[in-house]
Design a protein around this motif. Structure first.
Motif, mmCIF file in Angstrom:
data_model
loop_
_atom_site.group_PDB
_atom_site.id
_atom_site.type_symbol
_atom_site.label_atom_id
_atom_site.label_comp_id
_atom_site.label_asym_id
_atom_site.label_seq_id
_atom_site.Cartn_x
_atom_site.Cartn_y
_atom_site.Cartn_z
ATOM 1 N N LEU A 250 0.914 -1.158 0.061
ATOM 2 C CA LEU A 250 -0.195 0.188 -0.084
ATOM 3 C C LEU A 250 0.843 1.244 0.145
ATOM 4 N N MET A 251 0.548 2.223 -0.702
ATOM 5 C CA MET A 251 1.256 3.497 -1.028
ATOM 6 C C MET A 251 0.198 4.493 -0.876
ATOM 7 N N TRP A 252 0.737 5.441 -0.151
ATOM 8 C CA TRP A 252 -0.183 6.774 0.193
ATOM 9 C C TRP A 252 0.201 7.623 -0.808
ATOM 10 N N ARG A 253 -0.603 8.582 -1.265
ATOM 11 C CA ARG A 253 -0.329 9.561 -2.437
ATOM 12 C C ARG A 253 1.086 10.232 -2.475
ATOM 13 N N ASP A 254 1.396 10.717 -1.208
ATOM 14 C CA ASP A 254 2.728 11.203 -1.001
ATOM 15 C C ASP A 254 4.057 10.401 -1.780
ATOM 16 N N PHE A 255 3.650 9.148 -1.304
ATOM 17 C CA PHE A 255 4.890 8.113 -1.692
ATOM 18 C C PHE A 255 4.721 8.091 -3.162
ATOM 19 N N VAL A 256 3.398 7.595 -3.806
ATOM 20 C CA VAL A 256 3.440 7.689 -5.263
ATOM 21 C C VAL A 256 3.700 8.920 -6.100
ATOM 22 N N GLU A 257 3.454 10.111 -5.522
ATOM 23 C CA GLU A 257 3.892 11.218 -6.384
ATOM 24 C C GLU A 257 5.367 11.362 -6.236
ATOM 25 N N THR A 258 6.201 11.207 -5.275
ATOM 26 C CA THR A 258 7.345 11.307 -4.915
ATOM 27 C C THR A 258 8.114 10.263 -5.757
ATOM 28 N N VAL A 272 -6.084 11.508 -9.854
ATOM 29 C CA VAL A 272 -5.279 11.288 -8.554
ATOM 30 C C VAL A 272 -5.995 10.635 -7.528
ATOM 31 N N HIS A 273 -5.330 9.662 -6.858
ATOM 32 C CA HIS A 273 -6.237 9.011 -5.836
ATOM 33 C C HIS A 273 -5.450 9.133 -4.429
ATOM 34 N N PRO A 274 -6.118 8.642 -3.451
ATOM 35 C CA PRO A 274 -5.409 8.981 -2.146
ATOM 36 C C PRO A 274 -4.303 7.749 -1.976
ATOM 37 N N LEU A 275 -4.868 6.581 -2.234
ATOM 38 C CA LEU A 275 -4.177 5.570 -1.969
ATOM 39 C C LEU A 275 -3.915 4.546 -3.334
ATOM 40 N N ALA A 276 -2.915 3.824 -3.441
ATOM 41 C CA ALA A 276 -2.518 3.009 -4.481
ATOM 42 C C ALA A 276 -2.034 1.684 -3.677
ATOM 43 N N ALA A 277 -2.606 0.600 -4.343
ATOM 44 C CA ALA A 277 -2.262 -0.940 -3.779
ATOM 45 C C ALA A 277 -1.461 -1.586 -4.985
ATOM 46 N N LEU A 278 -0.332 -2.211 -4.422
ATOM 47 C CA LEU A 278 0.610 -2.917 -5.692
ATOM 48 C C LEU A 278 0.061 -4.525 -5.252
ATOM 49 N N ILE A 279 -0.704 -5.390 -6.175
ATOM 50 C CA ILE A 279 -1.044 -6.609 -5.646
ATOM 51 C C ILE A 279 -0.319 -7.564 -6.751
ATOM 52 N N ASP A 280 0.255 -8.691 -6.062
ATOM 53 C CA ASP A 280 0.306 -9.964 -6.683
ATOM 54 C C ASP A 280 -0.392 -11.202 -6.184
ATOM 55 N N VAL A 281 -0.888 -11.790 -7.065
ATOM 56 C CA VAL A 281 -1.655 -13.117 -6.797
ATOM 57 C C VAL A 281 -0.899 -14.287 -7.549
ATOM 58 N N VAL A 282 -1.006 -15.459 -7.284
ATOM 59 C CA VAL A 282 -0.476 -16.384 -7.624
ATOM 60 C C VAL A 282 -1.248 -17.783 -7.965
ATOM 61 N N GLY A 283 -0.994 -18.272 -9.050
ATOM 62 C CA GLY A 283 -1.964 -19.604 -9.274
ATOM 63 C C GLY A 283 -1.338 -20.504 -10.354
ATOM 64 N N ASP A 284 -2.032 -21.436 -10.981
ATOM 65 C CA ASP A 284 -1.425 -22.582 -11.787
ATOM 66 C C ASP A 284 -1.617 -22.017 -13.440
ATOM 67 N N ASP A 285 -2.526 -21.246 -13.783
ATOM 68 C CA ASP A 285 -2.791 -20.802 -15.066
ATOM 69 C C ASP A 285 -2.668 -19.266 -15.263
ATOM 70 N N GLU A 286 -1.879 -18.664 -16.136
ATOM 71 C CA GLU A 286 -2.059 -17.255 -16.014
ATOM 72 C C GLU A 286 -3.125 -16.792 -16.690
ATOM 73 N N ALA A 287 -3.831 -17.340 -17.874
ATOM 74 C CA ALA A 287 -5.041 -16.886 -18.355
ATOM 75 C C ALA A 287 -6.099 -16.730 -17.315
ATOM 76 N N SER A 288 -6.260 -17.986 -16.829
ATOM 77 C CA SER A 288 -7.570 -17.951 -15.896
ATOM 78 C C SER A 288 -7.234 -17.111 -14.575
ATOM 79 N N LEU A 289 -5.948 -17.164 -14.082
ATOM 80 C CA LEU A 289 -5.610 -16.122 -12.845
ATOM 81 C C LEU A 289 -5.937 -14.820 -13.271
ATOM 82 N N ARG A 290 -5.506 -14.208 -14.334
ATOM 83 C CA ARG A 290 -5.799 -12.740 -14.901
ATOM 84 C C ARG A 290 -7.312 -12.711 -14.970
ATOM 85 N N THR A 291 -8.088 -13.487 -15.229
ATOM 86 C CA THR A 291 -9.465 -13.304 -15.711
ATOM 87 C C THR A 291 -10.263 -13.322 -14.046
#
Length: 459
Positions: A250-258, A272-291
């Motif tokens: 999780l990154m507050w706006r001050d971090f993202v902007e800087t 512009v948004h107050p916060l941004a979340a960088l998310i990783d999820v893992v699984g067995d198949d890329e296409a179905s995971l992204r969907t």
């Protein structure tokens, strides 16, 4: 000096450096603590040599400061003029990888990246990752109970450790390299040394857990309206992807902007948004995971938990998203100096704690430059303030932050340790009875108080 001559005879003159021969990097660590030249730098090549060094230090009453990759941010590896610095950088072997048992046995001086690469070569992964992976060493990771980006899925170094080999202050060796998850034979002695910052013994080898490498990974950058929305989104993701949310940064706006400014990057969203979340999820198949991730984020947007979202469509875009988060490597370059906080709070309180700190900073140091970011899913919040923007009042801002940590029932150190920097504030997170128990353990294992003296707490 008799001690230095005896040291050279004991382990070999090529293992001992003194005076100007000691590289300047061994005078301090990444914490920014003032550099100090140690009495000597000793670089053993084996557990037996570590044992001989510690026995000799006990005989001559010379203190020992263990050093790993020197990437610590709390000052735990900073030497003193009357102590030797004991570097494990020559003990860097990946001794074996057991793909069947999913374990790796390594020497303490192996870098984190070397362990990751050895695991990857067997189709496995190691559960800890952090930005200093190319420099930090496993012994230091263990001694500080390092966390990083993978804690949400795998836990901290403590959870990755099956066995340790440790040399005690008197030179005796504890051979605890037992690769079993279940081992209820009295005290779990290895746990005393994980997170002890070299004050109880010197870790020389470790047996670490490995995990199957995921076949697919999907990465998204999500814009959020407030912290409560971030928690709601995290809960939604963990319900949809059980034990497969690999990162929630999780990154507050001050971090993202800087970060965007420092690295010359473009805004990731139209608004512009107050916060941004960088998310990783893992699984067995890329296409179905992204969907599945796309569907989950769409539901979150409909529920008002997310304002916008972008799912990486290529490895280059994954790297671009992570580049925003990894701007922390730029802190020493752009802040003069960076004053770093590594705290943990009850998850529900993190947003209110951040607001309380920001309000206090605004009132006392108008125009300050402070960045708020963290792993959040494991209760960890980081704050970095440009010391110049607050007139160099480091002690004042530390007191302000740690007073609020205590008030919110948090910890003054989530993953960087105590070392020198946080020692004055340890009582904000530990009761007198807890500190007394810690001192009793120290007295028992290091009765002469020669191992990393002055770190963590005063005796």
């Amino acid at each position: 000096m008799d001690f230095l001559a005896a040291l050279a005879r004991s382990v070999g003159a090529d293992r001992v450096q003194t005076g100007d021969a000691i590289p300047a990097r061994h005078h301090t660590d990444w914490s920014g603590a003032p550099p100090v030249a140690p009495l000597a730098l000793v670089r053993p090549r084996s557990t037996e040599e570590v044992s001989a060094v510690l026995r000799l230090c006990g005989e001559y009453r010379v203190s020992v400061v263990p050093q790993g990759g020197l990437t610590g941010l709390a000052g735990a590896a900073v030497p003193s003029a009357d102590a030797i610095a004991l570097s494990l950088d020559r003990m860097n072997a990946i001794e074996s990888v057991d793909a069947t048992a999913s374990t790796v046995t390594v020497q303490a001086g192996a870098t984190l990246s070397a362990v990751q690469e050895a695991a990857a070569a067997q189709g496995l992964q190691f559960g800890v990752d952090l930005g200093a992976r190319g420099s930090c060493q496993i012994g230091g990771n263990l001694s500080t109970n390092a966390g990083g980006n993978g804690v949400l899925q795998f836990g901290m170094m403590r959870e990755q450790t099956l066995g340790l080999e440790v040399v005690l202050a008197d030179g005796s060796v504890l051979p605890m390299l037992r690769p079993m998850l279940k081992n209820n034979t009295g005290y779990d002695l290895k746990q005393f040394f994980i997170g002890a910052e070299g004050t109880l013994g010197v870790i020389t080898r470790a047996v670490l857990r490995l995990y199957p490498a995921p076949r697919a990974r999907a990465t998204a950058l999500v814009a959020l309206t407030d912290f409560d929305a971030a928690l709601a989104l995290l809960g939604r993701l963990q319900a949809r992807f059980p034990r497969a949310v690999a990162a929630f940064e999780l990154m507050w706006r001050d971090f993202v902007e800087t970060s965007l400014k420092w690295q010359g990057l473009r805004e990731p969203f139209e608004a512009v948004h107050p916060l941004a979340a960088l998310i990783d999820v893992v699984g067995d198949d890329e296409a179905s995971l992204r969907t599945a991730l796309e569907e989950t984020l769409g539901e979150a947007m409909e529920a008002g938990q997310a304002g916008d979202a972008a799912i990486a469509q290529s490895q280059a875009q994954v790297q671009a998203f992570w580049k925003i988060r990894e701007a922390t490597a730029e802190l020493p370059v752009h802040m003069h100096p960076p004053i770093n906080f590594d705290v943990s709070l009850p998850m529900a309180e993190i947003g209110r704690f951040a607001d309380a700190c920001r309000s206090a900073f605004d009132a006392r140091w108008p125009g300050h430059h402070s960045l708020f970011f963290g792993h959040v899913g494991d209760s960890n919040l980081h704050i970095s303030t440009d010391g110049r923007s607050i007139g160099g009042q480091e002690a004042q801002i530390e007191a302000l932050v740690y007073e609020r940590v205590a008030a919110f029932g948090g910890s003054v150190s989530a993953e960087h340790g105590i070392g020198l920097h946080r020692k004055p504030y340890l009582s904000a997170s530990r009761t007198p009875a807890e500190l007394a128990a810690m001192r009793a353990i120290k007295h028992a294992l290091d009765p002469l108080h020669l191992l990393n003296p002055g770190k963590v707490f005063d005796l």
